[in-house]
Design a protein around this motif. Structure first.
Motif, PDB file in Angstrom:
ATOM      1  N   ILE A 330       1.641  27.313 -72.977  1.00 43.63           N
ATOM      2  CA  ILE A 330       2.787  27.543 -72.841  1.00 43.63           C
ATOM      3  C   ILE A 330       2.274  28.747 -74.534  1.00 43.63           C
ATOM      4  CG2 ILE A 330       4.596  27.298 -73.891  1.00 43.63           C
ATOM      5  CD1 ILE A 330       5.939  25.617 -72.171  1.00 43.63           C
ATOM      6  N   PHE A 331       0.792  27.881 -74.765  1.00 37.77           N
ATOM      7  CA  PHE A 331       1.360  28.825 -76.048  1.00 37.77           C
ATOM      8  C   PHE A 331      -0.331  29.573 -75.826  1.00 37.77           C
ATOM      9  CE2 PHE A 331       1.935  24.642 -77.552  1.00 37.77           C
ATOM     10  CZ  PHE A 331       2.883  24.811 -78.946  1.00 37.77           C
ATOM     11  N   PHE A 332      -1.676  29.203 -75.222  1.00 37.26           N
ATOM     12  CA  PHE A 332      -2.516  30.671 -74.720  1.00 37.26           C
ATOM     13  C   PHE A 332      -1.873  31.786 -73.786  1.00 37.26           C
ATOM     14  CE2 PHE A 332      -4.685  25.620 -73.546  1.00 37.26           C
ATOM     15  CZ  PHE A 332      -5.056  26.454 -75.072  1.00 37.26           C
ATOM     16  N   VAL A 333      -0.558  31.991 -73.468  1.00 38.03           N
ATOM     17  CA  VAL A 333       0.066  32.984 -72.622  1.00 38.03           C
ATOM     18  C   VAL A 333       0.857  33.466 -73.526  1.00 38.03           C
ATOM     19  CG1 VAL A 333      -0.032  32.211 -70.321  1.00 38.03           C
ATOM     20  CG2 VAL A 333       1.695  32.206 -71.349  1.00 38.03           C
ATOM     21  N   ALA A 334       0.689  32.977 -75.131  1.00 38.10           N
ATOM     22  CA  ALA A 334       2.644  34.165 -75.600  1.00 38.10           C
ATOM     23  C   ALA A 334       1.639  34.769 -76.763  1.00 38.10           C
ATOM     24  CB  ALA A 334       2.230  32.476 -77.020  1.00 38.10           C
ATOM     25  N   VAL A 335       0.548  34.572 -76.627  1.00 37.89           N
ATOM     26  CA  VAL A 335      -0.598  35.797 -77.293  1.00 37.89           C
ATOM     27  C   VAL A 335      -1.295  36.310 -76.348  1.00 37.89           C
ATOM     28  CG1 VAL A 335      -2.020  36.299 -79.648  1.00 37.89           C
ATOM     29  CG2 VAL A 335      -0.401  34.450 -79.083  1.00 37.89           C
ATOM     30  N   PRO A 336      -0.905  37.446 -75.523  1.00 33.98           N
ATOM     31  CA  PRO A 336      -1.842  38.064 -74.225  1.00 33.98           C
ATOM     32  C   PRO A 336      -3.357  38.858 -75.398  1.00 33.98           C
ATOM     33  CG  PRO A 336       0.354  39.358 -74.591  1.00 33.98           C
ATOM     34  CD  PRO A 336       0.333  38.056 -75.147  1.00 33.98           C
ATOM     35  N   LEU A 337      -3.931  39.632 -74.606  1.00 30.05           N
ATOM     36  CA  LEU A 337      -5.101  40.399 -75.463  1.00 30.05           C
ATOM     37  C   LEU A 337      -5.466  40.078 -76.395  1.00 30.05           C
ATOM     38  CD1 LEU A 337      -4.048  43.635 -74.175  1.00 30.05           C
ATOM     39  CD2 LEU A 337      -5.269  42.280 -72.221  1.00 30.05           C
ATOM     40  N   GLN A 338      -5.714  39.273 -77.053  1.00 29.40           N
ATOM     41  CA  GLN A 338      -5.933  38.385 -78.370  1.00 29.40           C
ATOM     42  C   GLN A 338      -7.350  38.902 -78.744  1.00 29.40           C
ATOM     43  OE1 GLN A 338      -6.377  36.189 -75.954  1.00 29.40           O
ATOM     44  NE2 GLN A 338      -8.181  34.860 -75.841  1.00 29.40           N
ATOM     45  N   SER A 380      -4.733  16.438 -75.069  1.00 30.80           N
ATOM     46  CA  SER A 380      -5.356  17.046 -76.242  1.00 30.80           C
ATOM     47  C   SER A 380      -4.909  18.868 -75.850  1.00 30.80           C
ATOM     48  CB  SER A 380      -7.165  17.180 -76.368  1.00 30.80           C
ATOM     49  OG  SER A 380      -7.883  17.450 -74.531  1.00 30.80           O
ATOM     50  N   ARG A 381      -5.247  19.761 -75.054  1.00 29.92           N
ATOM     51  CA  ARG A 381      -4.751  20.839 -74.451  1.00 29.92           C
ATOM     52  C   ARG A 381      -3.987  21.145 -75.063  1.00 29.92           C
ATOM     53  NH1 ARG A 381      -9.110  23.180 -73.295  1.00 29.92           N
ATOM     54  NH2 ARG A 381      -7.780  24.770 -72.112  1.00 29.92           N
ATOM     55  N   ILE A 382      -2.967  20.503 -74.780  1.00 28.61           N
ATOM     56  CA  ILE A 382      -1.241  20.759 -75.840  1.00 28.61           C
ATOM     57  C   ILE A 382      -2.028  20.782 -77.599  1.00 28.61           C
ATOM     58  CG2 ILE A 382       1.062  19.886 -77.049  1.00 28.61           C
ATOM     59  CD1 ILE A 382       1.109  18.361 -74.228  1.00 28.61           C
ATOM     60  N   ALA A 383      -2.649  20.103 -78.008  1.00 33.83           N
ATOM     61  CA  ALA A 383      -2.611  19.995 -79.208  1.00 33.83           C
ATOM     62  C   ALA A 383      -4.276  21.450 -79.952  1.00 33.83           C
ATOM     63  CB  ALA A 383      -3.547  19.099 -80.081  1.00 33.83           C
ATOM     64  N   TYR A 384      -4.823  21.034 -79.452  1.00 36.92           N
ATOM     65  CA  TYR A 384      -6.031  22.043 -79.159  1.00 36.92           C
ATOM     66  C   TYR A 384      -4.813  24.091 -78.523  1.00 36.92           C
ATOM     67  CZ  TYR A 384      -8.967  26.274 -77.716  1.00 36.92           C
ATOM     68  OH  TYR A 384      -9.477  27.766 -77.409  1.00 36.92           O
ATOM     69  N   GLY A 385      -4.322  23.910 -77.675  1.00 37.70           N
ATOM     70  CA  GLY A 385      -2.993  25.431 -77.569  1.00 37.70           C
ATOM     71  C   GLY A 385      -2.290  25.492 -78.790  1.00 37.70           C
ATOM     72  N   PHE A 386      -1.928  24.759 -80.063  1.00 40.60           N
ATOM     73  CA  PHE A 386      -1.082  25.295 -80.695  1.00 40.60           C
ATOM     74  C   PHE A 386      -1.659  25.529 -82.045  1.00 40.60           C
ATOM     75  CE2 PHE A 386       0.792  24.289 -84.396  1.00 40.60           C
ATOM     76  CZ  PHE A 386       1.809  24.131 -85.025  1.00 40.60           C
ATOM     77  N   VAL A 387      -3.115  25.316 -82.011  1.00 40.48           N
ATOM     78  CA  VAL A 387      -3.918  25.274 -83.297  1.00 40.48           C
ATOM     79  C   VAL A 387      -4.455  26.817 -82.332  1.00 40.48           C
ATOM     80  CG1 VAL A 387      -6.467  25.129 -84.415  1.00 40.48           C
ATOM     81  CG2 VAL A 387      -4.741  23.696 -84.088  1.00 40.48           C
ATOM     82  N   TRP A 388      -4.779  27.361 -81.120  1.00 40.18           N
ATOM     83  CA  TRP A 388      -5.200  28.534 -80.690  1.00 40.18           C
ATOM     84  C   TRP A 388      -4.264  29.508 -81.141  1.00 40.18           C
ATOM     85  CZ3 TRP A 388      -3.117  32.036 -77.091  1.00 40.18           C
ATOM     86  CH2 TRP A 388      -4.349  33.213 -77.261  1.00 40.18           C
ATOM     87  N   TRP A 389      -2.799  29.293 -81.292  1.00 40.68           N
ATOM     88  CA  TRP A 389      -1.825  30.169 -81.035  1.00 40.68           C
ATOM     89  C   TRP A 389      -2.258  30.566 -82.467  1.00 40.68           C
ATOM     90  CZ3 TRP A 389       2.923  29.334 -83.852  1.00 40.68           C
ATOM     91  CH2 TRP A 389       3.930  30.134 -84.087  1.00 40.68           C
ATOM     92  N   VAL A 390      -1.810  29.412 -83.198  1.00 40.55           N
ATOM     93  CA  VAL A 390      -1.561  29.693 -84.706  1.00 40.55           C
ATOM     94  C   VAL A 390      -2.895  30.908 -85.586  1.00 40.55           C
ATOM     95  CG1 VAL A 390      -1.925  28.355 -87.386  1.00 40.55           C
ATOM     96  CG2 VAL A 390      -0.477  27.551 -85.702  1.00 40.55           C
ATOM     97  N   ILE A 391      -3.776  30.261 -84.197  1.00 42.24           N
ATOM     98  CA  ILE A 391      -4.999  31.379 -85.353  1.00 42.24           C
ATOM     99  C   ILE A 391      -5.011  32.974 -84.522  1.00 42.24           C
ATOM    100  CG2 ILE A 391      -7.312  31.558 -84.706  1.00 42.24           C
ATOM    101  CD1 ILE A 391      -7.830  28.936 -84.668  1.00 42.24           C
ATOM    102  N   TYR A 392      -4.867  32.794 -83.372  1.00 37.21           N
ATOM    103  CA  TYR A 392      -4.492  34.376 -82.965  1.00 37.21           C
ATOM    104  C   TYR A 392      -2.992  34.963 -82.890  1.00 37.21           C
ATOM    105  CZ  TYR A 392      -8.989  34.081 -80.442  1.00 37.21           C
ATOM    106  OH  TYR A 392     -10.739  33.555 -80.135  1.00 37.21           O
ATOM    107  N   ALA A 393      -1.927  34.271 -83.278  1.00 34.00           N
ATOM    108  CA  ALA A 393      -0.273  34.972 -83.672  1.00 34.00           C
ATOM    109  C   ALA A 393      -0.149  35.654 -84.757  1.00 34.00           C
ATOM    110  CB  ALA A 393       0.687  33.704 -82.957  1.00 34.00           C
ATOM    111  N   SER A 394      -1.492  34.860 -85.820  1.00 31.98           N
ATOM    112  CA  SER A 394      -1.332  35.174 -87.406  1.00 31.98           C
ATOM    113  C   SER A 394      -1.751  36.506 -87.635  1.00 31.98           C
ATOM    114  CB  SER A 394      -1.676  34.319 -87.966  1.00 31.98           C
ATOM    115  OG  SER A 394      -2.305  33.063 -87.591  1.00 31.98           O
ATOM    116  N   TYR A 395      -3.436  36.458 -86.799  1.00 33.75           N
ATOM    117  CA  TYR A 395      -4.359  37.170 -86.500  1.00 33.75           C
ATOM    118  C   TYR A 395      -4.057  38.723 -86.184  1.00 33.75           C
ATOM    119  CZ  TYR A 395      -8.692  40.004 -85.881  1.00 33.75           C
ATOM    120  OH  TYR A 395      -9.767  41.056 -85.771  1.00 33.75           O
TER     121      TYR A 395
END
Length: 486
Positions: A330-338, A380-395
């Motif tokens: 769910i986190f990984f698809v929230a920021v497409p074409l990152q 851990s996939r959920i924890a990493y997904g949240f971190v991934w989303w924070v990184i790319y959504a803000s960027y």
């Protein structure tokens, strides 16, 4: 070809490829291979793919995204691709005994040699396929992708039935490469030639130097998963983890993977015309999340009955992993074409640093989880997904200068639609009828009801994806009406 027309053909290719791959994985897992067999192949493929980051070097992105392209340079680009591919094959061949020794599995070496043979063939399709994307000729790309998937997966199933074990999957990889190269060159032939002077390929090499760092970082984060799980938890655990990741990833690719390919080319045209990307990007996010969030929530809620129905009791250890993987998706698809949008906007250097941070988080979080247990590795996939989303959504919000609140408003509507879609399965779980014993027709009925509620909620919330659904249905229905009229 229009963007919607290209999207329809690209989605058709994704559906055909998914259907073939999914059917093959079910048949092979349920009747012929055990988790340890799949785990053995997954480790071999992951090890080979870590080396294969040298293979493309951004050639596909360079050709499909450049404002102008010199046709005379294309054979030279293809020559570079083939040279690199053969070098990668040699490295994988030589490294095979070392990998087998590291994991204390002699059977890894012949699997790696077969995968290395596929790397001799794969680069012959690189430039022709990139040209099809550049021209937005997704009808031809459909033939390439669907045809190669059918050949490769058909080979794997046939050899698995004959008792080839994990080797059947490696032979399938080789068959896929052969057919893909043949079909791509049939559609858009390019004869590789080595450049006599460096100037002939300097524009591509300049792009590729930073693209390689980017690809290497991404590959370590994405392709090291099976290696980490295999080293810490063993072959059977790797097979279960790999199957859960593959099922969630395949479903995401089925739903919106084609849209990303189309929008990369479409965004390149908007960039060249000087148009802002923020508004179309938010529209893309809305379509991505509307489809994928509903599907991932449904996959998480139906994990037990789905695994039992598809793969049988030998694979029930995949169910809980599938749940956590789907929720993480769910986190990984929230920021497409990152990766693609920053490349189109000339931000490759900054993207490299962002991606390195992402890679460190991916490896560290999964290693910590796998050190504890297989279940913790899934969580851990959920924890990493949240971190991934924070990184790319803000960027990306900073890069395209759109308000973060606009992104959150899109998420709110997509989340509401996803909850509506998952409501029937959620009620079934609460009532005690959502376990592994759920009959297929019951699961199908609940899923169909969820789709109906999802469509109703899309319309009630005036979700941007509702307009796209109606437009796609109209585009599909128009030729049918014309045939019926005749």
């Amino acid at each position: 070809m229009s963007v919607r027309g290209a999207a329809l053909w690209s989605m058709g290719a994704q559906y055909a490829t998914f259907t073939v791959q999914f059917a093959a994985s079910v048949i092979i897992s349920r009747f012929f291979l055990l988790p340890a067999d799949v785990g053995l192949f997954s480790i071999a493929l992951a090890a080979a793919m870590l080396v294969s980051i040298f293979q493309d070097l951004g050639i596909t992105r360079f050709i499909s995204g450049q404002p102008q392209m010199e046709p005379g340079a294309l054979p030279f680009y293809a020559g570079v691709a083939v040279t690199i591919g053969w070098s990668v094959a040699l490295v994988v061949t030589l490294a095979a005994p070392l990998v087998a020794h590291l994991y204390e599995e002699p059977a890894l070496a012949p699997l790696l040699w077969l995968i290395a043979a596929s790397y001799l063939i794969t680069p012959y399709a690189t430039v022709p396929a990139a040209l099809l994307v550049r021209a937005m000729d997704f009808r031809a790309l459909f033939k390439v992708n669907a045809g190669s998937a059918l050949a490769g997966n058909g080979t794997a199933v046939a050899l698995a039935a004959m008792g080839f074990g994990a080797g059947s999957l490696a032979w399938g990889v080789l068959a896929t490469a052969l057919v893909r190269a043949a079909l791509a060159n049939w559609q858009r032939p390019v004869r590789p030639r080595l450049p006599r002077v460096l100037a002939a390929v300097r524009p591509m090499l300049g792009f590729s130097s930073m693209s390689f760092v980017l690809s290497a970082s991404a590959a370590i984060g994405q392709r090291s998963q099976d290696l980490i799980v295999g080293r810490l938890l063993g072959l059977a655990a790797t097979g279960l983890f790999s199957r859960a990741s593959a099922l969630a990833g395949q479903l995401t690719t089925l739903l919106t993977g084609a849209i990303g390919t189309v929008f990369y080319a479409a965004f390149a045209r908007k960039r060249d015309a000087g148009e802002p990307l923020a508004e179309p990007y938010l529209h893309l996010v809305a379509c991505y999340t509307a489809l994928n969030w509903a599907a991932m929530l449904g996959l998480a809620l139906a994990a037990e009955p789905l695994v039992m129905l598809l793969y049988g009791p030998n694979w029930m250890g995949t169910a809980s992993l599938l749940r956590w993987t789907a929720l993480g998706e769910i986190f990984f698809v929230a920021v497409p074409l990152q990766m693609d949008v920053p490349l189109l906007l000339g931000q490759i250097r900054r993207l490299v640093w962002v991606n390195l941070l992402d890679t460190f988080a991916a490896v560290a979080i999964l290693t910590a989880g796998a050190w504890i247990s297989l279940e913790a590795a899934g969580l851990s996939r959920i924890a990493y997904g949240f971190v991934w989303w924070v990184i790319y959504a803000s960027y990306l919000a900073r890069l395209m200068a759109f308000p973060f609140t606009a992104l959150l408003r899109v998420y709110l509507r997509s989340g509401t639609c996803a909850l509506a879609a998952g409501l029937p399965l959620l009620l079934a779980r609460w009532s005690g009828h959502g376990g592994a014993e759920m009959p297929f027709l019951h699961l199908l009925a609940l899923s169909g009801l969820g789709v109906g509620l999802w469509l109703i909620t899309l319309a009630l919330t005036r979700h941007p994806a509702w307009g796209e659904v109606r437009a796609m249905l109209t585009a599909l229905a128009t030729p049918l009406r014309a045939r019926l009229g005749r």
